[in-house]
Design a protein around this motif. Sequence first.
Motif, mmCIF file in Angstrom:
data_model
loop_
_atom_site.group_PDB
_atom_site.id
_atom_site.type_symbol
_atom_site.label_atom_id
_atom_site.label_comp_id
_atom_site.label_asym_id
_atom_site.label_seq_id
_atom_site.Cartn_x
_atom_site.Cartn_y
_atom_site.Cartn_z
ATOM 1 N N GLY A 1 25.792 -17.666 32.863
ATOM 2 C CA GLY A 1 24.652 -16.745 32.722
ATOM 3 C C GLY A 1 24.304 -16.389 31.645
ATOM 4 N N LEU A 2 23.166 -16.165 31.084
ATOM 5 C CA LEU A 2 22.680 -15.844 29.812
ATOM 6 C C LEU A 2 22.524 -14.027 29.563
ATOM 7 C CD1 LEU A 2 21.978 -15.837 26.632
ATOM 8 C CD2 LEU A 2 19.650 -16.397 27.480
ATOM 9 N N GLU A 3 21.603 -13.589 30.104
ATOM 10 C CA GLU A 3 21.248 -12.107 30.441
ATOM 11 C C GLU A 3 22.139 -11.568 31.140
ATOM 12 O OE1 GLU A 3 19.385 -10.760 28.142
ATOM 13 O OE2 GLU A 3 18.511 -12.485 27.459
ATOM 14 N N PRO A 4 22.727 -10.291 31.248
ATOM 15 C CA PRO A 4 23.353 -9.497 32.229
ATOM 16 C C PRO A 4 22.778 -9.494 33.330
ATOM 17 C CG PRO A 4 23.275 -8.124 30.164
ATOM 18 C CD PRO A 4 22.298 -9.398 29.968
ATOM 19 N N GLY A 5 23.486 -10.021 34.395
ATOM 20 C CA GLY A 5 23.052 -10.269 35.834
ATOM 21 C C GLY A 5 22.849 -11.643 36.173
ATOM 22 N N ARG B 1 26.931 -18.821 28.638
ATOM 23 C CA ARG B 1 25.630 -19.455 28.961
ATOM 24 C C ARG B 1 25.613 -20.996 29.227
ATOM 25 N NH1 ARG B 1 21.160 -22.211 26.760
ATOM 26 N NH2 ARG B 1 22.312 -22.564 25.041
ATOM 27 N N ARG B 2 26.347 -21.633 28.479
ATOM 28 C CA ARG B 2 26.083 -23.224 28.536
ATOM 29 C C ARG B 2 27.467 -23.837 28.292
ATOM 30 N NH1 ARG B 2 21.902 -26.540 29.680
ATOM 31 N NH2 ARG B 2 22.147 -28.535 28.702
ATOM 32 N N THR B 3 27.855 -23.717 27.058
ATOM 33 C CA THR B 3 29.001 -24.638 26.476
ATOM 34 C C THR B 3 30.109 -23.658 26.027
ATOM 35 O OG1 THR B 3 27.385 -26.397 25.956
ATOM 36 C CG2 THR B 3 29.589 -26.670 24.904
ATOM 37 N N PRO C 1 31.100 -6.471 25.504
ATOM 38 C CA PRO C 1 30.504 -5.132 24.993
ATOM 39 C C PRO C 1 29.459 -4.800 26.015
ATOM 40 C CG PRO C 1 29.355 -6.973 23.550
ATOM 41 C CD PRO C 1 30.405 -7.691 24.133
ATOM 42 N N HIS C 2 29.145 -5.856 26.955
ATOM 43 C CA HIS C 2 28.151 -5.369 28.111
ATOM 44 C C HIS C 2 28.979 -4.864 29.166
ATOM 45 C CE1 HIS C 2 25.545 -8.596 26.042
ATOM 46 N NE2 HIS C 2 24.904 -7.306 25.731
ATOM 47 N N ARG C 3 28.659 -3.422 29.633
ATOM 48 C CA ARG C 3 29.625 -2.826 30.775
ATOM 49 C C ARG C 3 29.096 -3.450 31.969
ATOM 50 N NH1 ARG C 3 32.060 2.035 29.234
ATOM 51 N NH2 ARG C 3 32.490 2.565 31.688
ATOM 52 N N ASN C 4 27.860 -3.799 32.003
ATOM 53 C CA ASN C 4 27.145 -4.673 33.211
ATOM 54 C C ASN C 4 26.862 -5.974 32.867
ATOM 55 O OD1 ASN C 4 27.667 -2.122 34.909
ATOM 56 N ND2 ASN C 4 25.874 -1.243 33.667
ATOM 57 N N GLY C 5 27.322 -6.816 32.016
ATOM 58 C CA GLY C 5 27.157 -7.907 31.953
ATOM 59 C C GLY C 5 27.701 -8.859 32.850
ATOM 60 N N ASN C 6 27.890 -10.228 32.285
ATOM 61 C CA ASN C 6 28.155 -11.439 33.445
ATOM 62 C C ASN C 6 29.654 -11.313 33.263
ATOM 63 O OD1 ASN C 6 25.459 -12.480 33.893
ATOM 64 N ND2 ASN C 6 25.390 -13.102 31.722
ATOM 65 N N THR C 7 30.379 -10.995 32.378
ATOM 66 C CA THR C 7 31.794 -10.990 32.408
ATOM 67 C C THR C 7 32.212 -9.821 33.314
ATOM 68 O OG1 THR C 7 31.923 -11.529 30.134
ATOM 69 C CG2 THR C 7 33.855 -10.874 31.191
ATOM 70 N N VAL D 1 31.788 -16.133 26.262
ATOM 71 C CA VAL D 1 31.999 -17.147 25.362
ATOM 72 C C VAL D 1 31.151 -16.883 23.981
ATOM 73 C CG1 VAL D 1 31.646 -19.577 24.811
ATOM 74 C CG2 VAL D 1 32.733 -19.013 26.807
ATOM 75 N N TYR D 2 31.850 -16.716 22.842
ATOM 76 C CA TYR D 2 31.165 -16.630 21.700
ATOM 77 C C TYR D 2 31.526 -17.719 20.715
ATOM 78 C CZ TYR D 2 29.801 -11.593 22.408
ATOM 79 O OH TYR D 2 29.250 -10.567 22.994
ATOM 80 N N TYR D 3 30.691 -18.691 20.320
ATOM 81 C CA TYR D 3 30.842 -19.797 19.534
ATOM 82 C C TYR D 3 32.121 -20.416 20.025
ATOM 83 C CZ TYR D 3 27.301 -17.934 16.419
ATOM 84 O OH TYR D 3 25.957 -17.610 15.811
ATOM 85 N N SER D 4 32.014 -20.804 21.352
ATOM 86 C CA SER D 4 32.850 -21.648 22.080
ATOM 87 C C SER D 4 34.420 -21.175 22.255
ATOM 88 C CB SER D 4 32.865 -23.213 21.562
ATOM 89 O OG SER D 4 32.006 -23.834 22.036
ATOM 90 N N GLY D 5 34.506 -19.898 21.906
ATOM 91 C CA GLY D 5 35.786 -19.117 21.929
ATOM 92 C C GLY D 5 35.646 -17.748 22.342
#
Length: 209
Positions: free
Chosen positions: A159-163, A126-128, A10-16, A87-91
Motif C-alpha cells: 500500500g502507499l497511503e495509510p489504509g 508500496r512496491r519494492t 511514524p503513521h499511527r494509522n498507516g499500513n504497518t 520500507v524506506y529506500y528498500s530497508g
Amino acid sequence: MKVIALNGSPHRNGNTAYALNVVGKILQNEGIDFEIVEIGGHPVRGCIACNQCAENENGKCAFTNDILNDTLLKMKEADGIIIASPVYYSGIAGTMKCFLDRAFYVASANGGWFRHKVGASVVAVRRTGGSLTFNALNQYLSISEMLVPTSNYWNVIHGLEPGDAAQDAEGVQIMQVLGKNMAWMLKMREQTKGIEPKADEKVFTNFIR
Ligand SMILES: Cc1cc2nc3c(=O)[nH]c(=O)nc-3n(C[C@H](O)[C@H](O)[C@H](O)COP(=O)(O)O)c2cc1C
C-alpha cells in the motif's frame, strides 16, 4: 500471555499499523494480550557503540532521554515481540533501525532477554524492497535465539497511503495466518516450559585470532 508489537512507522494509522492490527486481532481471539508501541514517530537516536550497556549490566541504554529504556522493559516482560517497519529506500525505516540496534544490543549484553521468546517481523511497502526489509528485520530475531513463526508467504503487505493495505487481500491473509501460527507457537512454548535447551557459553571470534 502477551505480545508487544513495535510500529516502526511514524503513521499511527498507516499500513504497518493496519498489518499489526490484523495479527493482533487473531492473537486476541486466541486469548493473548496485544499492545502496539509507537516507535517511528519518536525521536530515537542511533547506537554510538559506547558499550555502557554491557559494562554497567544495568539493563539500560546510556541514552535515557528517549522511549527506548521503557519500551525495552515491556519487551523483556512480553512472551512475544513483533517488529514492524515500512520500507524506506528498500530497508528498515531509519528511526526503527536506530531503535532496534540499541534495544537488541542492550538485551543481548544483559543476558539474552529475548532468548526463546516468540518473535516475528512485519513489513509494509508500496512496491519494492519488501523482502529485503523483511530479511533485515529477521536478523534481529535470529541472532537472539528467538522462535520465529511463519506464514503462507513472507510477511509483507502492500500500500502507499495509510489504509491502502486493507485492499491487499493476500497481504491481509498473510497477517492472519501469521497471527494463528504465532498464537500456536506461544501456546506450545508455554506447554514445554522447563525442557528448553540451556544457553551455551558464547564463542566469540573476530577471524583474526
Ligand atoms: C522516505 C520513504 C522511503 C520509501 N521507500 C520506499 C521504497 O524503497 N520502496 C517502496 O516500495 N516504498 C517506499 N516507500 C513507501 C512506503 O513504504 C509505503 O507508503 C508504506 O505503505 C508506508 O507504511 P506506513 O503507512 O505504515 O507508514 C517509502 C516511503 C517513504 C516516506
